[in-house]
Design a protein around this motif. Structure first.
Motif, mmCIF file in Angstrom:
data_model
loop_
_atom_site.group_PDB
_atom_site.id
_atom_site.type_symbol
_atom_site.label_atom_id
_atom_site.label_comp_id
_atom_site.label_asym_id
_atom_site.label_seq_id
_atom_site.Cartn_x
_atom_site.Cartn_y
_atom_site.Cartn_z
ATOM 1 N N VAL A 277 0.812 -1.225 0.000
ATOM 2 C CA VAL A 277 0.000 0.000 0.000
ATOM 3 C C VAL A 277 0.843 1.271 0.000
ATOM 4 C CG1 VAL A 277 -1.685 1.351 1.318
ATOM 5 C CG2 VAL A 277 -2.027 -1.116 0.976
ATOM 6 N N PRO A 278 1.846 1.436 0.881
ATOM 7 C CA PRO A 278 2.656 2.667 0.818
ATOM 8 C C PRO A 278 3.346 2.856 -0.527
ATOM 9 C CG PRO A 278 3.072 1.475 2.858
ATOM 10 C CD PRO A 278 2.268 0.563 1.987
ATOM 11 N N VAL A 279 3.795 1.760 -1.116
ATOM 12 C CA VAL A 279 4.467 1.849 -2.417
ATOM 13 C C VAL A 279 3.482 2.285 -3.488
ATOM 14 C CG1 VAL A 279 5.691 0.533 -4.200
ATOM 15 C CG2 VAL A 279 6.193 0.120 -1.790
ATOM 16 N N MET A 285 1.520 9.411 -6.382
ATOM 17 C CA MET A 285 1.973 10.783 -6.145
ATOM 18 C C MET A 285 2.854 11.290 -7.281
ATOM 19 S SD MET A 285 2.770 10.526 -2.040
ATOM 20 C CE MET A 285 3.280 12.227 -1.895
ATOM 21 N N GLU A 286 3.396 10.363 -8.080
ATOM 22 C CA GLU A 286 4.209 10.744 -9.228
ATOM 23 C C GLU A 286 3.304 10.915 -10.442
ATOM 24 O OE1 GLU A 286 6.936 7.551 -9.618
ATOM 25 O OE2 GLU A 286 7.818 7.840 -7.629
ATOM 26 N N ASP A 287 3.817 11.569 -11.462
ATOM 27 C CA ASP A 287 3.072 11.701 -12.713
ATOM 28 C C ASP A 287 3.234 10.408 -13.499
ATOM 29 O OD1 ASP A 287 2.177 14.266 -12.214
ATOM 30 O OD2 ASP A 287 3.997 15.180 -13.022
ATOM 31 N N LEU A 300 -5.422 -1.023 -5.289
ATOM 32 C CA LEU A 300 -5.842 -0.359 -4.055
ATOM 33 C C LEU A 300 -7.323 -0.597 -3.779
ATOM 34 C CD1 LEU A 300 -3.975 3.084 -4.182
ATOM 35 C CD2 LEU A 300 -3.608 1.220 -2.559
ATOM 36 N N ASP A 301 -8.140 -0.537 -4.817
ATOM 37 C CA ASP A 301 -9.578 -0.777 -4.648
ATOM 38 C C ASP A 301 -9.816 -2.178 -4.081
ATOM 39 O OD1 ASP A 301 -12.326 -0.529 -4.770
ATOM 40 O OD2 ASP A 301 -12.454 -0.846 -6.927
ATOM 41 N N ARG A 302 -9.057 -3.150 -4.587
ATOM 42 C CA ARG A 302 -9.254 -4.529 -4.131
ATOM 43 C C ARG A 302 -8.716 -4.761 -2.729
ATOM 44 N NH1 ARG A 302 -8.278 -7.835 -9.852
ATOM 45 N NH2 ARG A 302 -10.295 -7.218 -10.746
ATOM 46 N N ALA A 318 -0.569 10.718 2.758
ATOM 47 C CA ALA A 318 -1.170 11.230 1.521
ATOM 48 C C ALA A 318 -2.149 10.250 0.900
ATOM 49 C CB ALA A 318 -0.074 11.573 0.514
ATOM 50 N N GLY A 319 -2.482 9.171 1.604
ATOM 51 C CA GLY A 319 -3.274 8.101 1.016
ATOM 52 C C GLY A 319 -4.616 8.558 0.457
ATOM 53 N N ILE A 320 -5.436 9.148 1.305
ATOM 54 C CA ILE A 320 -6.771 9.567 0.877
ATOM 55 C C ILE A 320 -6.682 10.716 -0.120
ATOM 56 C CG2 ILE A 320 -8.925 10.614 1.685
ATOM 57 C CD1 ILE A 320 -8.579 9.015 4.280
ATOM 58 N N ALA A 321 -5.772 11.645 0.126
ATOM 59 C CA ALA A 321 -5.668 12.827 -0.734
ATOM 60 C C ALA A 321 -5.263 12.464 -2.157
ATOM 61 C CB ALA A 321 -4.654 13.803 -0.140
ATOM 62 N N VAL A 322 -4.280 11.581 -2.308
ATOM 63 C CA VAL A 322 -3.781 11.275 -3.649
ATOM 64 C C VAL A 322 -4.781 10.430 -4.427
ATOM 65 C CG1 VAL A 322 -2.520 9.143 -3.107
ATOM 66 C CG2 VAL A 322 -1.693 10.648 -4.919
#
Length: 411
Positions: A277-279, A285-287, A300-302, A318-322
């Motif tokens: 998850v953190p990865v 967060m990157e383009d 992530l959805d799963r 930044a999980g929810i924000a990104v």
């Protein structure tokens, strides 16, 4: 320079060009080798283009030496008119040659030389790839080289064995194995996936990529019960590939594998325990490439289908924000998955801190935009509407909400 009339029987019935390497099918019709091989490999109906008769899979293409010599002689006589003489083609690789190289590949003294020769043969043409794949025991021998090399531990043989593994992996990946071959590979080599895990732990970037691309293909054909027993060590290595970002191909393949094994509950927990998850959040967060972004959101959805996954998303600063940031900005597919993540968070892990964070990072406003957007589907809008209704009292005072959305809320 006068115009030269080319004899009609010099022309390939498929390409309508002068035949460089005329070969005759079992139906008696002659074609240029390159054209007929492309025809036979292009579809399920293996038939003669002229007669429409079915061509048996084991049927050989017979070189028409007489016609080739006539064409070459005619070209020589007409060089003054701009006609080039075609060189005599090299004899094509046959199954006997492939079988001989596979036998040599099973012996340590000749293994590397044989594998390198096979790699060159496979790289030469699609026809050669199909020939190697269809040679009896070819796939099993290559898989056993990978399994046996990776299961050995002597330090003095390490470099040699890794090199043999790299060559065999390259060949297996290049073959683009059919579903039937992949199923046979797993059934006859029960430790193959573990061997690929070891490859991911200690091999070169190229071999790690090839291992993941093979795993991506295997995910689609392996049984559900087998993936339910997937080891966390493999998932750790897949996450390491995502963290290392060794190549775009490797990243996409790794995400496909995680998405392929994550529909089942226990695997979701294993993916979270592997530190995925953190990865994944950092990747968002990157383009990132559009397809990469979509695949990250699928995973992530799963994983948010389990409590551990939701906790890991909430724990990331930044999980929810990104996740919210990707709504409407990437693609309809990405928006659907991002809203799916937020829906799971709001329905099953809606702590006061989570709901407050959603207001602060603009989630409420994004959900309102979803309801207005023409690019979001009905399913996405329904989830957004349910989220807003679930937490009406908490978000009612949010400046993001215009009066028209207050109608969704109970008084």
């Amino acid at each position: 320079m006068e115009e030269v009339e080319i004899p009609s029987y010099f022309l390939c019935p498929i390409s309508l060009q002068i035949m460089k390497d005329p070969v005759t099918l079992s139906t008696g019709i002659t074609y240029d080798r390159e054209a007929i091989e492309r025809w036979l490999l292009s579809g399920d109906a293996k038939c003669c283009p002229m007669t429409k008769q079915r061509v048996p899979p084991e049927s050989e293409l017979t070189p028409n030496h007489t016609l080739r010599r006539l064409i070459q002689a005619w070209c020589t006589l007409n060089t003054s008119n701009g006609i080039e003489r075609f060189p005599t083609p090299k004899p094509p690789v046959d199954r006997a040659r492939i079988a001989a190289l596979l036998d040599e590949a099973k012996q340590a003294p000749t293994q590397m030389k044989a594998l390198k020769s096979l790699k060159l043969i496979v790289a030469e043409s699609e026809r050669n790839k199909k020939l190697v794949e269809s040679t009896p025991s070819a796939v099993e021998i290559l898989a056993s080289i990978i399994s046996n090399s990776n299961s050995s531990s002597p330090r003095d043989e390490y470099e040699y064995e890794i090199t043999a593994t790299d060559e065999a992996l390259h060949i297996l990946y290049s073959l683009q194995l059919s579903e039937q071959s992949l199923i046979g590979l797993i059934e006859k080599n029960s430790n193959f996936i573990q061997a690929l895990t070891v490859t991911l732990q200690r091999s070169s970037y190229q071999s790690r990529t090839h291992a993941l691309l093979l795993l991506k293909s295997i995910v689609g054909v392996i049984s559900l019960s087998r993936w339910m027993r997937i080891g966390e060590d493999l998932l750790h290595e897949i996450v390491n590939v995502l963290r290392d970002q060794i190549s775009l191909h490797a990243t996409k393949a790794a995400l496909h594998v995680l998405a392929g094994v994550s529909p089942w509950g226990r695997n979701r927990i294993k993916i979270v325990n592997a530190g995925a998850v953190p990865v994944l959040v950092d990747m968002l967060m990157e383009d990132a490439d559009r397809r990469v972004c979509e695949l990250v959101l699928v995973v992530l959805d799963r994983v948010c289908g389990c409590a551990e996954g939701r906790a890991a998303v909430a724990a990331h600063a930044a999980g929810i924000a990104v996740v919210a940031k990707k709504i409407i900005r990437v693609s309809p597919a990405a928006s659907e998955r991002a809203v799916g993540v937020l829906h799971s968070m709001c329905k099953y892990s809606a702590t006061a801190a989570v709901l407050q964070e959603m207001v602060q990072v603009g989630v409420v406003g994004k959900l309102c935009l979803v309801l207005q957007s023409e690019q979001c589907g009905v399913k996405t809008k329904d989830k957004a509407r349910e989220i807003l209704r679930l937490h009406a009292r908490v978000w009612k005072a949010s400046p993001c909400l215009s009066p028209q959305f207050l109608a969704f809320y109970p008084s």
